[in-house]
Scaffold this motif. Structure first.
Motif, PDB file in Angstrom:
ATOM      1  N   THR A  51       5.094   1.528   6.627  1.00  0.00           N
ATOM      2  CA  THR A  51       5.029   2.313   5.403  1.00  0.00           C
ATOM      3  C   THR A  51       3.828   1.898   4.558  1.00  0.00           C
ATOM      4  O   THR A  51       3.096   2.749   4.044  1.00  0.00           O
ATOM      5  CB  THR A  51       6.326   2.134   4.595  1.00  0.00           C
ATOM      6  OG1 THR A  51       7.426   2.515   5.412  1.00  0.00           O
ATOM      7  CG2 THR A  51       6.314   2.967   3.338  1.00  0.00           C
ATOM      8  N   VAL A  52       3.622   0.599   4.434  1.00  0.00           N
ATOM      9  CA  VAL A  52       2.472   0.100   3.668  1.00  0.00           C
ATOM     10  C   VAL A  52       1.173   0.532   4.334  1.00  0.00           C
ATOM     11  O   VAL A  52       0.241   0.984   3.665  1.00  0.00           O
ATOM     12  CB  VAL A  52       2.541  -1.438   3.540  1.00  0.00           C
ATOM     13  CG1 VAL A  52       1.239  -2.007   3.022  1.00  0.00           C
ATOM     14  CG2 VAL A  52       3.686  -1.825   2.628  1.00  0.00           C
ATOM     15  N   SER A  54       0.609   3.137   6.363  1.00  0.00           N
ATOM     16  CA  SER A  54       0.373   4.575   6.243  1.00  0.00           C
ATOM     17  C   SER A  54       0.027   4.948   4.804  1.00  0.00           C
ATOM     18  O   SER A  54      -0.809   5.829   4.573  1.00  0.00           O
ATOM     19  CB  SER A  54       1.584   5.362   6.727  1.00  0.00           C
ATOM     20  OG  SER A  54       2.700   5.071   5.936  1.00  0.00           O
ATOM     21  N   ARG A  55       0.641   4.282   3.819  1.00  0.00           N
ATOM     22  CA  ARG A  55       0.305   4.575   2.422  1.00  0.00           C
ATOM     23  C   ARG A  55      -1.127   4.144   2.112  1.00  0.00           C
ATOM     24  O   ARG A  55      -1.842   4.828   1.381  1.00  0.00           O
ATOM     25  CB  ARG A  55       1.292   3.850   1.500  1.00  0.00           C
ATOM     26  CG  ARG A  55       1.057   4.096   0.046  1.00  0.00           C
ATOM     27  CD  ARG A  55       1.266   5.537  -0.318  1.00  0.00           C
ATOM     28  NE  ARG A  55       0.974   5.732  -1.723  1.00  0.00           N
ATOM     29  CZ  ARG A  55       0.527   6.852  -2.225  1.00  0.00           C
ATOM     30  NH1 ARG A  55       0.328   7.890  -1.460  1.00  0.00           N
ATOM     31  NH2 ARG A  55       0.281   6.947  -3.512  1.00  0.00           N
ATOM     32  N   GLU A  56      -1.554   3.014   2.686  1.00  0.00           N
ATOM     33  CA  GLU A  56      -2.930   2.572   2.485  1.00  0.00           C
ATOM     34  C   GLU A  56      -3.915   3.567   3.082  1.00  0.00           C
ATOM     35  O   GLU A  56      -4.929   3.898   2.470  1.00  0.00           O
ATOM     36  CB  GLU A  56      -3.114   1.198   3.122  1.00  0.00           C
ATOM     37  CG  GLU A  56      -4.504   0.630   2.954  1.00  0.00           C
ATOM     38  CD  GLU A  56      -4.647  -0.709   3.645  1.00  0.00           C
ATOM     39  OE1 GLU A  56      -5.784  -1.075   3.947  1.00  0.00           O
ATOM     40  OE2 GLU A  56      -3.625  -1.380   3.879  1.00  0.00           O
ATOM     41  N   GLU A  58      -3.348   6.752   3.548  1.00  0.00           N
ATOM     42  CA  GLU A  58      -3.275   7.958   2.737  1.00  0.00           C
ATOM     43  C   GLU A  58      -4.096   7.809   1.459  1.00  0.00           C
ATOM     44  O   GLU A  58      -4.833   8.720   1.078  1.00  0.00           O
ATOM     45  CB  GLU A  58      -1.806   8.231   2.400  1.00  0.00           C
ATOM     46  CG  GLU A  58      -1.570   9.487   1.606  1.00  0.00           C
ATOM     47  CD  GLU A  58      -0.100   9.674   1.300  1.00  0.00           C
ATOM     48  OE1 GLU A  58       0.208  10.170   0.203  1.00  0.00           O
ATOM     49  OE2 GLU A  58       0.742   9.322   2.152  1.00  0.00           O
ATOM     50  N   LEU A  59      -3.997   6.652   0.801  1.00  0.00           N
ATOM     51  CA  LEU A  59      -4.788   6.418  -0.407  1.00  0.00           C
ATOM     52  C   LEU A  59      -6.275   6.383  -0.090  1.00  0.00           C
ATOM     53  O   LEU A  59      -7.098   6.884  -0.861  1.00  0.00           O
ATOM     54  CB  LEU A  59      -4.363   5.116  -1.075  1.00  0.00           C
ATOM     55  CG  LEU A  59      -3.007   5.137  -1.768  1.00  0.00           C
ATOM     56  CD1 LEU A  59      -2.644   3.748  -2.265  1.00  0.00           C
ATOM     57  CD2 LEU A  59      -3.015   6.125  -2.908  1.00  0.00           C
ATOM     58  N   GLU A  62      -7.307   9.971   0.360  1.00  0.00           N
ATOM     59  CA  GLU A  62      -7.390  10.642  -0.935  1.00  0.00           C
ATOM     60  C   GLU A  62      -8.623  10.198  -1.706  1.00  0.00           C
ATOM     61  O   GLU A  62      -9.273  11.005  -2.376  1.00  0.00           O
ATOM     62  CB  GLU A  62      -6.128  10.359  -1.746  1.00  0.00           C
ATOM     63  CG  GLU A  62      -4.907  11.090  -1.249  1.00  0.00           C
ATOM     64  CD  GLU A  62      -3.669  10.738  -2.044  1.00  0.00           C
ATOM     65  OE1 GLU A  62      -3.778   9.988  -3.029  1.00  0.00           O
ATOM     66  OE2 GLU A  62      -2.593  11.215  -1.663  1.00  0.00           O
TER      67      GLU A  62
END
Length: 122
Positions: A51-52, A54-56, A58-59, A62
């Motif tokens: 999760t960390v 994939s969020r990294e 994604e950020l 972005e």
């Protein structure tokens, strides 16, 4: 008449094998519980790490989209800038400042690009 005593099996409590079998069963049950708990904890840690990660990503995506980049420039190492040629005369500096400091290779700042190679500059 002779009296024969019948063969009676006396039970003196649990045997050694029954105690050993019970202890082995309890140990295997405990080992199974410990392995299940460790597996669940490993799954939780792996899920959190993914999760960390994939969020990294994604950020990062972005951020690249907000900056207007495509991502290829961030992946490739930046090439060193070529050295600027020295201005030999004051006339060359004055001519450069007259058209806003643009050379023939750089596009106009306001986004107005010529239509082709035969288009004249304004």
């Amino acid at each position: 008449m002779s009296y024969e005593e019948p063969m009676v099996a006396y039970d003196y409590g649990p045997s050694f094998m029954s105690i050993l079998t019970t202890l082995a069963a309890v140990a295997l049950l405990g080992l199974g519980i410990v392995l299940a708990v460790l597996l669940v904890r490993l799954l939780l840690v792996a899920t959190r790490a993914l999760t960390v990660f994939s969020r990294e990503r994604e950020l990062h995506l972005e951020t690249l989209l907000a900056e207007g980049g495509t991502g290829t420039a961030a992946a490739a190492p930046a090439a060193p800038a070529p050295p600027a040629p020295p201005a030999s005369t004051a006339a060359a500096a004055a001519a450069a400042s007259a058209d806003g400091g643009r050379s023939d290779e750089t596009p106009p700042v306001d986004g107005d690009t010529p239509d082709g190679p035969d288009a004249s500059r304004r």
